[in-house]
Design an enzyme around this catalytic site. Structure first.
Site, PDB file in Angstrom:
ATOM      1  N   LYS A  99       0.813  -1.223   0.000  1.00 51.89           N
ATOM      2  CA  LYS A  99       0.000   0.000   0.000  1.00 51.89           C
ATOM      3  C   LYS A  99       0.848   1.276   0.000  1.00 51.89           C
ATOM      4  O   LYS A  99       0.433   2.311  -0.531  1.00 51.89           O
ATOM      5  CB  LYS A  99      -0.940   0.013   1.212  1.00 51.89           C
ATOM      6  CG  LYS A  99      -1.995  -1.080   1.217  1.00 51.89           C
ATOM      7  CD  LYS A  99      -3.051  -0.892   0.156  1.00 51.89           C
ATOM      8  CE  LYS A  99      -4.181  -1.897   0.287  1.00 51.89           C
ATOM      9  NZ  LYS A  99      -5.202  -1.757  -0.755  1.00 51.89           N
ATOM     10  N   GLU A 121     -10.230   5.502   3.447  1.00 52.16           N
ATOM     11  CA  GLU A 121     -10.816   4.358   4.124  1.00 52.16           C
ATOM     12  C   GLU A 121      -9.741   3.298   4.299  1.00 52.16           C
ATOM     13  O   GLU A 121      -8.716   3.334   3.632  1.00 52.16           O
ATOM     14  CB  GLU A 121     -11.967   3.783   3.286  1.00 52.16           C
ATOM     15  CG  GLU A 121     -11.552   2.835   2.156  1.00 52.16           C
ATOM     16  CD  GLU A 121     -10.703   3.469   1.055  1.00 52.16           C
ATOM     17  OE1 GLU A 121      -9.891   2.734   0.445  1.00 52.16           O
ATOM     18  OE2 GLU A 121     -10.832   4.682   0.799  1.00 52.16           O
ATOM     19  N   SER A 387       1.794  -9.690  -0.787  1.00 50.18           N
ATOM     20  CA  SER A 387       1.486  -8.255  -0.723  1.00 50.18           C
ATOM     21  C   SER A 387       1.697  -7.623   0.644  1.00 50.18           C
ATOM     22  O   SER A 387       1.827  -6.408   0.749  1.00 50.18           O
ATOM     23  CB  SER A 387       0.043  -8.019  -1.173  1.00 50.18           C
ATOM     24  OG  SER A 387      -0.844  -8.828  -0.418  1.00 50.18           O
TER      25      SER A 387
END
Length: 405
Positions: A99, A121, A387
């Site tokens: 991210k 969010e 990830s």
């Protein structure tokens, strides 16, 4: 079926209106149209700026710790036959997941635009932590909206966000998970869009966010392709990534679209196939509009977004990025699913056999790689996007799956 030239794909899609074929676009309240147009124009300006590109490269190298390595899971591979499983180690990024790749890009964009606050969010909390990190780095305010259910499941990430200076807004309506967090964040942004930028956490939302987040995440695939070729002399036979909204998957897939490589997106099947037991949008969904974009989504009997569930908070979203819907429609990417129990089993296997504790989201992709390896016509080389790391999931896993210790 639309004919696609994958040699020029990244320039051709999305089109100027933000569509990947028939999916995408920007379905916005009139008062937000100028705000998103401003974001689009600013991004189009700076994405071709050498100064912006070089600054982002510097941040990735000196602050994020890129490039992240590709790792060969020798023991895990040996356990399941002749396929060789490799991991792109996005868990080794600063903050522990992929991210941060788009959050630093969005923070740099916000700084360029003169914005004072980042709003977002989060589900599993990784996007929230990464954005709070970006806000601290760039000296900006930060407001993170998170469902009450996810706050309880992801306590370590909530603490990290607060420590980094972010305001965490608990969302207590509806199912109190990711969809409601998006709704709440949009409402907050609507009230203060002149001073803020809404930093969407995946390849979803109104144009230009599916394109922007993909572009910022492409570094994953570009690095992985080069690293894999250097390690083995070959391209992988299959690349695999988990898909909720789909940012980590688009990051990996984008570099291999024009290669003779099988590409697999892995959705969460949760505990079963009944509506409300899973979040497998591509498997059971239909065309629909939600959160300002058109894609494939799970609907209830009234045509509204259906309730969803996954053991992985970052995957429990009732839709999927429009680019994934498009790549599915043209047959370039195959989408399949993994049950909660299969993901948790892969979580423990990778931890014990390789010393790598994965995020439960990433464990869905590892579980699917194991399935591929066990097929009769198994691929020789399998590259998985790991990830994120599983620190955030420890309390929840140890409480719910104590019998597996």
């Amino acid at each position: 079926m639309e004919k696609v030239n994958f040699k020029t794909y990244l320039k051709d899609y999305p089109n100027a209106q933000g569509y990947f074929g028939e999916y995408g676009g920007a379905y916005l309240p009139p008062e937000l149209e100028p705000a998103f147009q401003e974001i689009n124009e600013a991004y189009k300006t700076i994405c071709h700026s050498a100064r912006f590109i070089n600054e982002l490269r510097r941040i990735r190298k000196e602050f994020q710790g890129r490039p992240t390595p590709v790792y060969h899971c020798e023991k895990l591979s040996k356990e399941f036959g002749t396929s060789q499983i490799y991991l792109k180690r996005e868990d080794l990024n600063h903050t522990g997941a992929h991210k941060i790749n788009h959050c630093m890009g969005e923070g740099l964009l916000a700084k360029y635009m003169g914005k004072k606050k980042l709003i977002a969010e989060t589900g599993a909390g990784q996007h929230g932590v990464a954005l709070a990190t970006a806000a601290a780095f760039f000296g900006l305010e930060c407001e993170i909206h998170m469902g009450e259910v996810d706050i309880a499941k992801q306590a370590p990430n909530v603490a990290r966000m607060k420590l980094l200076g972010a305001k965490v807004v608990s969302v207590t309506h509806g199912l109190k998970t990711l969809k409601e967090a998006v709704d709440s964040a949009f409402e907050s942004y609507l009230k203060d869009y002149k001073n803020s930028i809404y930093c969407i956490g995946s390849v979803v939302g109104p144009h230009p966010f599916p394109m922007m987040v993909r572009d910022f995440q492409m570094v994953v695939g570009v690095e992985a392709r080069q690293q894999f070729m250097e390690m083995t002399g070959y391209l992988p036979d299959a690349v695999v990534a988990s898909v909720g909204g789909g940012s980590n998957a688009m990051g990996l897939f984008s570099a291999f679209l024009d290669d003779p490589v099988d590409i697999y997106g892995v959705e969460p099947m949760g505990t079963g196939t009944t509506l409300g037991e899973h979040a497998a949008s591509m498997t059971f969904g239909e065309k629909g509009i939600m959160h300002g974009f058109e894609s494939i989504m799970l609907k209830d009997e009234n045509g509204e977004p259906a309730p969803v569930y996954s053991v992985a908070s970052g995957l429990d979203y009732p839709s999927v990025g429009p680019e994934h819907a498009f790549l599915h429609s043209v047959g370039r990417v195959k989408y399949d699913s993994i049950l909660d129990d299969e993901a948790v089993d892969a979580f423990f296997k990778l931890s014990r056999m390789e010393g790598i504790i994965p995020a439960i989201e990433s464990a869905h992709a590892v579980a699917y790689a194991i399935k591929l390896a066990q097929r009769e016509n198994n691929p020789g080389f399998i590259l998985v996007n790991l990830s994120g790391r599983g620190d955030k999931d420890m309390d929840y896993i140890l409480e719910k799956y104590a019998d597996r210790l």
